[in-house]
Design a protein around this motif. Structure first.
Motif, mmCIF file in Angstrom:
data_model
loop_
_atom_site.group_PDB
_atom_site.id
_atom_site.type_symbol
_atom_site.label_atom_id
_atom_site.label_comp_id
_atom_site.label_asym_id
_atom_site.label_seq_id
_atom_site.Cartn_x
_atom_site.Cartn_y
_atom_site.Cartn_z
ATOM 1 N N SER A 1 24.310 -7.391 -8.387
ATOM 2 C CA SER A 1 23.792 -8.720 -8.737
ATOM 3 C C SER A 1 22.669 -8.480 -9.743
ATOM 4 O O SER A 1 22.464 -7.364 -10.202
ATOM 5 C CB SER A 1 23.308 -9.484 -7.500
ATOM 6 N N GLY B 1 26.169 -12.731 -6.235
ATOM 7 C CA GLY B 1 25.256 -13.792 -6.634
ATOM 8 C C GLY B 1 24.328 -13.343 -7.738
ATOM 9 O O GLY B 1 24.221 -12.154 -8.048
ATOM 10 N N ASN C 1 25.047 -13.744 -10.565
ATOM 11 C CA ASN C 1 26.051 -13.183 -11.466
ATOM 12 C C ASN C 1 25.813 -13.651 -12.894
ATOM 13 O O ASN C 1 26.198 -12.971 -13.850
ATOM 14 C CB ASN C 1 27.445 -13.614 -11.012
ATOM 15 N N GLN D 1 25.247 -24.958 -16.757
ATOM 16 C CA GLN D 1 25.998 -24.033 -15.912
ATOM 17 C C GLN D 1 27.235 -23.527 -16.642
ATOM 18 O O GLN D 1 27.513 -22.320 -16.665
ATOM 19 C CB GLN D 1 26.388 -24.738 -14.610
ATOM 20 N N TRP E 1 27.857 -17.061 -4.817
ATOM 21 C CA TRP E 1 26.647 -17.376 -5.582
ATOM 22 C C TRP E 1 25.398 -17.082 -4.767
ATOM 23 O O TRP E 1 25.425 -16.961 -3.549
ATOM 24 C CB TRP E 1 26.652 -18.797 -6.099
ATOM 25 N N ASP F 1 22.428 -18.859 -9.513
ATOM 26 C CA ASP F 1 23.662 -19.462 -10.007
ATOM 27 C C ASP F 1 24.121 -20.651 -9.178
ATOM 28 O O ASP F 1 25.097 -21.306 -9.534
ATOM 29 C CB ASP F 1 24.791 -18.432 -10.173
ATOM 30 N N MET F 2 23.424 -20.957 -8.063
ATOM 31 C CA MET F 2 23.676 -22.207 -7.351
ATOM 32 C C MET F 2 22.707 -23.289 -7.784
ATOM 33 O O MET F 2 23.083 -24.425 -8.036
ATOM 34 C CB MET F 2 23.569 -22.022 -5.838
ATOM 35 N N PHE G 1 31.490 -23.633 -10.186
ATOM 36 C CA PHE G 1 31.660 -22.255 -9.721
ATOM 37 C C PHE G 1 33.133 -21.926 -9.528
ATOM 38 O O PHE G 1 33.628 -20.888 -9.991
ATOM 39 C CB PHE G 1 30.891 -22.059 -8.412
ATOM 40 N N THR H 1 31.312 -20.960 -1.023
ATOM 41 C CA THR H 1 31.883 -19.869 -1.821
ATOM 42 C C THR H 1 32.344 -18.692 -0.972
ATOM 43 O O THR H 1 32.857 -17.712 -1.507
ATOM 44 C CB THR H 1 30.867 -19.366 -2.874
ATOM 45 N N ASP I 1 28.229 -16.715 1.792
ATOM 46 C CA ASP I 1 27.463 -17.697 1.020
ATOM 47 C C ASP I 1 26.195 -18.013 1.806
ATOM 48 O O ASP I 1 26.213 -18.773 2.770
ATOM 49 C CB ASP I 1 28.315 -18.953 0.811
#
Length: 491
Positions: A185, A212, A214, A226, A252, A256-257, A280, A298, A313
């Motif tokens: 990550s 995550g 990522n 995004q 994520w 990234d969330m 996503f 996820t 997740d």
């Protein structure tokens, strides 16, 4: 007076939200990115340097839901597509490989039909549409286990091939095979660091696990931003070649969330949850997204020979300490936790790998502020650890990300074998976190990823944790026998 000022400063450090980092472009050399990146950034993100919930960046010229669908309405963007022959805009990305099948994801520059040819097998034809951001996934069956394949994309009747279009199917359980997977990550798009994906590809991992962070987005309410970050990462040649030949599985984390250290809280009442999850899902190729239609997320699991991976997740239903109405104490949420506990009990794999975006060990984080060691999450973590003892589940390994370093942690457990945690979280990021002397080993210089190697040829199979840097050099390595990770050897 000084005490009051200190208190105000302390409070301000707590309540001021982290600002979204602007895209990095300095040092770019990729010819596609030199043309498309500045165009997409201006169109989808605008000119603002940073953003926060209290100081949001103004949307780009298509509004906060902008996408490639809007970009393709502009003649100047279409000229760039033609210049660089980008009808196949992103991908292919491999995913969900089994001993007899594989899935191939692509994004096209406009509506298109495609199928994939793997050996003698041909996938059904898939149509990409604006509703799915011009993405599609082709499913190929009838392959042979533990076999090397090349493949071809047939896009609107045109065959597209490349030296990177190859992969290996997974072994069946019981195969005395040797193989490795990569994970990491802390993978913000950094032009001068992107060569690490080629170095990683050269080691030929059987899969890559993105834990995550990522991509770094930090724009909770901005689907245009995004999408921008996914477009630009997947246009870069080294990454594009990597995902074309390496099956990818991803969950994520905060960046990234939503934004830094964010937590989704219970339920789906926050209006950004489902839209962000949709973005996503459009940009990854996982086997599935949550086992529960009423609790989407996820998380997913998959097997590779005698190894089962549980991708967790830890964000979408995590207890939100900023919300006074949230009195839950969970990292996973009830549905995901129940799935994990039941799946662990039912697993017949020799090794079971629990994959988390944040750290498991009590000392791996900043006082447990954003990890499993936090006061709201420790009891849930211990519930998982206790189940391993109670059900005498052997071969459990932990991996994690988040902190910008790589290290090995050991958690001793009375009545059970030690749980070893391999952390790796600085694939491309520039910023480092200080090494921890409490770990078995800890390192933070340069960039790196984690490699987990399995060897099932011996009677007593082994697993090896390796930290590998941007030059392909082994930094640290530790090997364990399966017998060392069992209740028989550690009663």
């Amino acid at each position: 007076m000084m005490k009051r000022l200190a208190l105000l400063l302390f409070v301000s450090l707590i309540v001021v939200p982290a600002q979204a980092k602007p895209p990095l472009t300095e040092g770019e050399t990729d010819p596609v990115m030199l043309d498309l990146d500045p165009y997409m950034i201006k169109a989808l993100r605008g000119n603002a340097k940073n953003s926060s919930p209290k100081n949001p960046i103004a949307p780009g010229r298509f509004g906060s839901e902008g996408s490639i669908v809007d970009l393709l309405t502009e003649p100047a963007f279409n000229k760039l597509i033609q210049k660089h022959d980008l009808k196949l805009f992103n991908g292919p990305m491999l995913g969900d490989v089994t001993p007899t099948s594989a899935r191939v994801w692509i994004r096209t520059a406009g509506p298109a039909s495609f199928h994939v040819v793997v050996g003698d097998q041909i996938s059904p034809t898939i149509q990409t549409t604006a509703e799915n951001d011009f993405t599609g996934i082709a499913y190929v069956e009838g392959l042979k286990p533990w076999t090397d394949y090349t493949y071809t994309i047939v896009l609107d009747g045109e065959e597209i091939s490349h030296p990177a279009f190859h992969f290996k199917t997974y072994p069946t359980a019981g195969t005395p095979a040797r193989y490795s997977i990569a994970f990491g990550s802390g993978a913000r798009y950094v032009p001068t660091k992107e060569a690490i994906w080629k170095t990683m590809a050269d080691t030929q991992p059987l899969a890559y696990l993105g834990l995550g962070d990522n991509v770094y987005i930090d724009a909770t309410e901005r689907r245009d931003v995004q999408r921008l970050h996914y477009y630009r990462r997947m246009l870069r040649r080294e990454y594009r070649d990597f995902i074309s030949q390496t099956p990818v599985y991803a969950v994520w984390d905060d960046h990234d969330m939503g934004d830094n250290d964010c937590a989704g809280g219970p339920g789906l009442n926050k209006p950004w949850k489902l839209p962000n999850l949709s973005v996503f899902q459009q940009n990854w190729n996982n086997p599935f997204y949550s086992h529960d239609d009423q609790a989407p997320g996820t998380w997913h699991n998959f097997t590779m020979g005698d190894v089962e991976f549980f991708m967790l997740d830890g964000r979408i239903y995590r207890s939100d300490i900023q919300d006074p109405a949230d009195t839950t104490n969970t990292m996973l949420g009830e549905s995901q936790k129940r799935w994990l506990l039941n799946s662990l009990k039912q697993s017949t794999a020799k090794f079971k790998v629990l994959c988390s975006g944040t750290m498991w060990h009590d000392l791996a984080d900043k006082g447990g502020k954003d990890s499993w060691a936090g006061p709201r999450f420790r009891s849930e973590r211990d519930e998982i650890f206790d189940l391993i003892n109670q059900e005498r589940i052997d071969g459990v390994l932990l991996i994690s990300g988040d902190r910008h370093r790589t290290e090995l942690w050991k958690t001793d457990r009375p009545g059970g074998y030690p749980l070893y945690e391999f952390l790796s979280a600085k694939v491309t990021n520039m910023h480092s976190h200080a090494p921890r002397k409490e770990a078995e080993w800890s390192f933070n210089e340069g960039n790196f990823w984690g490699e987990i190697g399995f060897d099932f040829a011996p009677t007593d199979p082994t697993v090896t944790f390796k930290a590998i840097n941007q030059d392909g050099n082994e930094i640290k390595a530790t090997t364990f026998k399966l017998s060392e990770l069992s209740h028989t050897s550690n009663p």
